[in-house]
Design a protein around this motif. Structure first.
Motif, PDB file in Angstrom:
ATOM      1  N   ALA A   1      36.379  37.490  43.911  1.00 15.51           N
ATOM      2  CA  ALA A   1      37.568  38.304  44.171  1.00 15.51           C
ATOM      3  C   ALA A   1      38.835  37.555  43.760  1.00 15.51           C
ATOM      4  N   GLN A   2      38.910  36.271  44.100  1.00 15.43           N
ATOM      5  CA  GLN A   2      40.072  35.478  43.708  1.00 15.43           C
ATOM      6  C   GLN A   2      40.189  35.414  42.188  1.00 15.43           C
ATOM      7  N   HIS A   3      39.079  35.235  41.523  1.00 19.77           N
ATOM      8  CA  HIS A   3      39.078  35.146  40.057  1.00 19.77           C
ATOM      9  C   HIS A   3      39.552  36.456  39.430  1.00 19.77           C
ATOM     10  N   LEU A   4      39.050  37.578  39.919  1.00 15.49           N
ATOM     11  CA  LEU A   4      39.390  38.871  39.318  1.00 15.49           C
ATOM     12  C   LEU A   4      40.805  39.324  39.688  1.00 15.49           C
ATOM     13  N   HIS A   5      41.347  38.781  40.759  1.00  9.32           N
ATOM     14  CA  HIS A   5      42.735  39.098  41.109  1.00  9.32           C
ATOM     15  C   HIS A   5      43.736  38.236  40.335  1.00  9.32           C
ATOM     16  N   GLY A   6      43.245  37.159  39.714  1.00  8.91           N
ATOM     17  CA  GLY A   6      44.170  36.260  39.040  1.00  8.91           C
ATOM     18  C   GLY A   6      45.107  35.596  40.028  1.00  8.91           C
ATOM     19  N   GLY A   7      46.330  35.307  39.589  1.00 11.94           N
ATOM     20  CA  GLY A   7      47.300  34.654  40.456  1.00 11.94           C
ATOM     21  C   GLY A   7      47.686  35.490  41.656  1.00 11.94           C
ATOM     22  N   PHE A   8      47.520  36.809  41.559  1.00 14.95           N
ATOM     23  CA  PHE A   8      47.890  37.690  42.660  1.00 14.95           C
ATOM     24  C   PHE A   8      47.046  37.410  43.902  1.00 14.95           C
ATOM     25  N   GLY A   9      45.823  36.881  43.703  1.00 15.92           N
ATOM     26  CA  GLY A   9      44.945  36.613  44.835  1.00 15.92           C
ATOM     27  C   GLY A   9      45.456  35.520  45.746  1.00 15.92           C
ATOM     28  N   ALA A  10      46.323  34.656  45.216  1.00 16.24           N
ATOM     29  CA  ALA A  10      46.878  33.566  46.025  1.00 16.24           C
ATOM     30  C   ALA A  10      48.227  33.914  46.635  1.00 16.24           C
ATOM     31  N   ASP A  11      48.721  35.100  46.382  1.00 15.54           N
ATOM     32  CA  ASP A  11      50.011  35.532  46.911  1.00 15.54           C
ATOM     33  C   ASP A  11      49.911  35.673  48.428  1.00 15.54           C
ATOM     34  N   THR A  12      50.753  34.954  49.150  1.00 16.99           N
ATOM     35  CA  THR A  12      50.679  34.993  50.611  1.00 16.99           C
ATOM     36  C   THR A  12      51.173  36.310  51.201  1.00 16.99           C
ATOM     37  N   GLU A  13      51.762  37.161  50.373  1.00 19.00           N
ATOM     38  CA  GLU A  13      52.152  38.486  50.845  1.00 19.00           C
ATOM     39  C   GLU A  13      51.025  39.498  50.668  1.00 19.00           C
ATOM     40  N   TYR A  14      49.913  39.043  50.115  1.00 19.29           N
ATOM     41  CA  TYR A  14      48.738  39.892  49.892  1.00 19.29           C
ATOM     42  C   TYR A  14      47.615  39.370  50.787  1.00 19.29           C
TER      43      TYR A  14
ATOM     44  N   TYR B   1      41.490  36.677  53.875  1.00 21.53           N
ATOM     45  CA  TYR B   1      40.040  36.882  53.815  1.00 21.53           C
ATOM     46  C   TYR B   1      39.334  35.621  53.326  1.00 21.53           C
ATOM     47  N   HIS B   2      39.944  34.941  52.348  1.00 20.70           N
ATOM     48  CA  HIS B   2      39.325  33.725  51.809  1.00 20.70           C
ATOM     49  C   HIS B   2      39.215  32.661  52.897  1.00 20.70           C
ATOM     50  N   ALA B   3      40.262  32.485  53.692  1.00 20.57           N
ATOM     51  CA  ALA B   3      40.242  31.500  54.772  1.00 20.57           C
ATOM     52  C   ALA B   3      39.187  31.856  55.817  1.00 20.57           C
ATOM     53  N   TRP B   4      39.100  33.130  56.168  1.00 19.30           N
ATOM     54  CA  TRP B   4      38.100  33.556  57.154  1.00 19.30           C
ATOM     55  C   TRP B   4      36.683  33.410  56.599  1.00 19.30           C
ATOM     56  N   ALA B   5      36.513  33.681  55.310  1.00 18.59           N
ATOM     57  CA  ALA B   5      35.191  33.534  54.697  1.00 18.59           C
ATOM     58  C   ALA B   5      34.739  32.084  54.735  1.00 18.59           C
ATOM     59  N   LYS B   6      35.658  31.170  54.452  1.00 21.28           N
ATOM     60  CA  LYS B   6      35.299  29.750  54.513  1.00 21.28           C
ATOM     61  C   LYS B   6      34.906  29.351  55.929  1.00 21.28           C
ATOM     62  N   HIS B   7      35.604  29.870  56.921  1.00 24.09           N
ATOM     63  CA  HIS B   7      35.244  29.573  58.311  1.00 24.09           C
ATOM     64  C   HIS B   7      33.838  30.086  58.635  1.00 24.09           C
ATOM     65  N   LEU B   8      33.522  31.288  58.187  1.00 31.67           N
ATOM     66  CA  LEU B   8      32.193  31.848  58.437  1.00 31.67           C
ATOM     67  C   LEU B   8      31.114  31.045  57.717  1.00 31.67           C
ATOM     68  N   GLU B   9      31.410  30.648  56.476  1.00 28.35           N
ATOM     69  CA  GLU B   9      30.446  29.850  55.720  1.00 28.35           C
ATOM     70  C   GLU B   9      30.146  28.539  56.444  1.00 28.35           C
ATOM     71  N   LEU B  10      31.192  27.876  56.941  1.00 29.05           N
ATOM     72  CA  LEU B  10      31.006  26.631  57.674  1.00 29.05           C
ATOM     73  C   LEU B  10      30.269  26.868  58.988  1.00 29.05           C
ATOM     74  N   SER B  11      30.544  27.994  59.644  1.00 31.00           N
ATOM     75  CA  SER B  11      29.869  28.313  60.901  1.00 31.00           C
ATOM     76  C   SER B  11      28.376  28.548  60.691  1.00 31.00           C
ATOM     77  N   LEU B  12      28.034  29.181  59.586  1.00 33.57           N
ATOM     78  CA  LEU B  12      26.633  29.465  59.293  1.00 33.57           C
ATOM     79  C   LEU B  12      25.874  28.219  58.865  1.00 33.57           C
ATOM     80  N   GLY B  13      26.574  27.283  58.224  1.00 38.06           N
ATOM     81  CA  GLY B  13      25.915  26.080  57.739  1.00 38.06           C
ATOM     82  C   GLY B  13      25.381  26.270  56.330  1.00 38.06           C
ATOM     83  N   PRO B  14      25.012  25.180  55.677  1.00 39.49           N
ATOM     84  CA  PRO B  14      24.561  25.247  54.284  1.00 39.49           C
ATOM     85  C   PRO B  14      23.230  25.968  54.127  1.00 39.49           C
ATOM     86  N   ALA B  15      23.129  26.743  53.062  1.00 39.61           N
ATOM     87  CA  ALA B  15      21.896  27.492  52.812  1.00 39.61           C
ATOM     88  C   ALA B  15      20.700  26.560  52.664  1.00 39.61           C
TER      89      ALA B  15
END
Length: 377
Positions: free
Chosen positions: A328-341, A346-360
């Motif tokens: 999603a970040q890649h396909l949004h380009g620079g707009f994906g990092a815009d803090t007004e978007y 979602y990216h921050a929350w996804a990283k938290h969930l990934e860490l909570s689940l642990g490595p595959a």
């Protein structure tokens, strides 16, 4: 074989959609814009609406004021909550309350679950161990001293610990058994230190130093921690699925409107292929999630224990949610990092969930051990 949800489960989804319709991801506090914790407390107004809609008591039986539904229903509601980044301890409190009702002693199970189901009490669970990589039940010791239990040890990254009324702490005894102790907020011998997650939310390092817990607040039933641990893991997979679906929908809408060379970028083959791959990830996450939730909810016997299905769901959720947000970040380009978007949230929350689940890889190893220990017919 019927894969459709029951009317009661579908009703829970509709109720959840109505409650979460008023939540805007753009209004969720951003860790990129806030130094330290993004907020002192979770969304209490949303918590009250969840209580009014009877969504905090889904897993409780009618006698305790609940709907008598199963893990599938809870995961359906969690899926909707993650789509809007709902800042509430829905998973932790619901799972802990259900465990108390299912395994607690008569006095504990007759009082606490009903109050928690009405939103009057909030529970959370210390499930990350001392470091986040070791088994949670080995991070704290529990020993008898007269009639009381005495706890010593440390649990890290306890979600909502500063705002919950009770933290459910797994602890091991000299007899190599695991008990669950309900530690009240501010209890003598229990010290909380602030930690900050990737989402910017407050976590707690819970340090227990000769904390004395009354017998009524300790669950020593066989299998209680294992059931609670698997429910928490499966619920986290549901959050990952809902978040991923929300992100893919945002990406679809953006690439359908964003034009290059006079055409929407969604019509470019490279974009369509990447989006299609992420859609496949989400469908695999969904199929493995419902298998795990069904095993936990029904207690159905399978070729492997239910923890095997949970491990498969965690493998897909951990890797899948990371791939979805990265694409999603890649396909949004620079707009994906815009803090007004909202995407960066979602990216921050996804990283938290990934860490909570642990490595595959760790879950694949656990699954391999299960396969080696069980002869499949």
């Amino acid at each position: 074989m019927d894969f459709t949800f029951t009317e009661e489960q579908q009703a829970a989804v509709e109720a959840a959609k109505a409650v979460f319709a008023g939540v805007s991801p753009d209004g969720v506090p951003s860790p990129a814009l806030t130094a330290g914790a993004v907020a002192e407390d979770f969304d209490r107004a949303l918590w009250a609406r969840l209580a009014d809609a009877d969504l905090l008591s889904l897993l409780l039986d009618e006698e305790a004021g609940g709907a008598g539904l199963d893990a599938v229903a809870l995961c359906l509601v969690l899926r909707e909550s993650a789509k809007v980044l709902a800042r509430v301890p829905l998973l932790e409190s619901s799972a802990a309350t259900a465990a108390v009702r299912r395994y607690g002693g008569e006095e504990l199970r007759s009082e606490l679950p009903a109050r928690a189901g009405r939103g009057e009490l909030v529970l959370t669970v210390a499930a990350n161990g001392r470091t986040g990589h070791d088994p949670a039940e080995l991070a704290v010791t529990a020993r008898r001293d007269g009639t009381a239990w005495v706890l010593d040890g440390v649990q890290t990254a306890v979600p909502w610990a500063h705002n919950a009324d009770f933290v459910v702490v797994p602890a091991h005894t000299d007899a190599h058994r695991t008990v669950l102790a309900l530690v009240p907020l501010g209890h003598e011998g229990a010290v909380l230190a602030e930690q900050i997650s990737t989402t910017g939310e407050r976590l707690g390092e819970l340090r227990l130093e000769s904390a004395r817990i009354a017998p009524r607040d300790v669950i020593d039933a066989e299998g209680a921690w294992e059931w609670l641990r698997e429910l928490l893991a499966t619920g986290t997979c549901a959050l990952a699925l809902g978040l991923g679906e929300g992100v893919l929908r945002m990406t679809s809408e953006y690439t359908s409107k964003r034009e290059q060379f006079g055409f929407p970028v969604a019509t470019f083959q490279a974009v369509a292929v990447q989006a299609a791959d992420r859609y496949i990830d989400l469908r695999a996450m969904e199929a493995t999630l419902w298998q795990a939730a069904w095993r936990i909810g029904t207690g159905a016997v399978g070729a492997l224990p239910a923890c095997g299905d949970v491990a498969v769901a965690k493998i897909w959720a951990s890797e899948g949610v990371r791939r979805v947000v990265q694409t999603a970040q890649h396909l949004h380009g620079g707009f994906g990092a815009d803090t007004e978007y909202a995407l960066h949230r979602y990216h921050a929350w996804a990283k938290h969930l990934e860490l909570s689940l642990g490595p595959a890889a760790a879950h694949e190893e656990a699954l391999g051990d299960l396969l080696a220990a069980h002869v499949l017919g």
